[in-house]
Each structure stands twice: as C-alpha cells, then as structure tokens.
Design a protein around this motif. Sequence first.
Motif, short mmCIF file in Angstrom:
data_model
loop_
_atom_site.label_atom_id
_atom_site.label_comp_id
_atom_site.label_asym_id
_atom_site.label_seq_id
_atom_site.Cartn_x
_atom_site.Cartn_y
_atom_site.Cartn_z
N ARG A 34 4.65 0.05 -5.74
CA ARG A 34 3.22 0.37 -5.85
C ARG A 34 2.57 -0.49 -6.94
O ARG A 34 1.48 -1.03 -6.74
CB ARG A 34 3.04 1.84 -6.17
CG ARG A 34 1.59 2.29 -6.22
CD ARG A 34 1.47 3.76 -6.54
NE ARG A 34 2.29 4.60 -5.69
CZ ARG A 34 1.91 5.10 -4.52
NH1 ARG A 34 0.71 4.85 -4.08
NH2 ARG A 34 2.72 5.86 -3.82
N SER A 35 3.25 -0.65 -8.06
CA SER A 35 2.71 -1.48 -9.14
C SER A 35 2.58 -2.93 -8.71
O SER A 35 1.57 -3.59 -8.99
CB SER A 35 3.62 -1.38 -10.36
OG SER A 35 3.20 -2.26 -11.36
N LYS A 36 3.57 -3.44 -8.00
CA LYS A 36 3.54 -4.82 -7.53
C LYS A 36 2.39 -5.04 -6.55
O LYS A 36 1.65 -6.02 -6.64
CB LYS A 36 4.88 -5.17 -6.87
CG LYS A 36 4.99 -6.57 -6.37
CD LYS A 36 5.00 -7.56 -7.50
CE LYS A 36 5.23 -8.96 -6.97
NZ LYS A 36 4.95 -9.97 -7.95
N VAL A 37 2.22 -4.12 -5.61
CA VAL A 37 1.13 -4.24 -4.64
C VAL A 37 -0.22 -4.15 -5.35
O VAL A 37 -1.14 -4.92 -5.05
CB VAL A 37 1.26 -3.16 -3.54
CG1 VAL A 37 0.02 -3.10 -2.67
CG2 VAL A 37 2.49 -3.42 -2.69
N SER A 38 -0.34 -3.25 -6.30
CA SER A 38 -1.59 -3.12 -7.06
C SER A 38 -1.89 -4.40 -7.83
O SER A 38 -3.04 -4.87 -7.86
CB SER A 38 -1.51 -1.95 -8.04
OG SER A 38 -1.36 -0.75 -7.36
N THR A 39 -0.88 -4.98 -8.44
CA THR A 39 -1.06 -6.22 -9.18
C THR A 39 -1.50 -7.35 -8.26
O THR A 39 -2.40 -8.13 -8.60
CB THR A 39 0.24 -6.61 -9.91
OG1 THR A 39 0.58 -5.57 -10.82
CG2 THR A 39 0.11 -7.91 -10.67
N LEU A 41 -3.15 -7.05 -5.49
CA LEU A 41 -4.53 -6.76 -5.13
C LEU A 41 -5.49 -7.18 -6.24
O LEU A 41 -6.51 -7.82 -5.99
CB LEU A 41 -4.70 -5.27 -4.81
CG LEU A 41 -6.13 -4.81 -4.51
CD1 LEU A 41 -6.67 -5.49 -3.25
CD2 LEU A 41 -6.17 -3.30 -4.36
N LEU A 42 -5.16 -6.82 -7.48
CA LEU A 42 -6.01 -7.20 -8.60
C LEU A 42 -6.11 -8.72 -8.74
O LEU A 42 -7.19 -9.27 -8.99
CB LEU A 42 -5.49 -6.58 -9.90
CG LEU A 42 -5.61 -5.07 -9.99
CD1 LEU A 42 -4.92 -4.56 -11.25
CD2 LEU A 42 -7.05 -4.62 -9.94
#
Length: 83
Positions: A34-39, A41-42
Amino acid sequence: MLERMNQERFLGILALLVAYPELDRPAAIEPIIRSKVSTQLLHSRFGCDPEKYVAQLIDCARFSGPNRADIEDSSFRLAMSGS
C-alpha cells in the motif's frame, strides 16, 4: 537495536516482494505494498504538475497540523523530541 531489527525486517519483506511477485502475501507485506502504491501515485502527481502538487502539499500541512490530543500523547512528544 530495535530500529536495526525493524530495518532488517523491512528489507526482508521487500526482498520477498521482489523475489516472489506471485507470493501469497502475508499480512506484514500488505502495508508495504500500500505504501509503495501510494508513493508511486504521489510521484506521478508531482510529475504531472509539480507546482500544483507543492501548493497542495503546503495547504495540507497548514490545515493538518497536530491537534491537542496529538500534543498530549506521550508517543507524539517522544517522536517530536527526536529520541
């Protein structure tokens, strides 16, 4: 010592993700994904319009500061002290 163990655990989980992409992921890996996908996206939002992204980030920081409960929380004070 605990920080070093957490770093090693994090690196081990990352290694599992890379080595076995089809692995039935245990619960410990899900937050990292989840953190990797969020990063990602950002980073993509920043790449599309850096000025807009930075302006939104500044606005968010202005309105999302710590509240009274955060400040009274001993773990928050500890994190802010750098210890």
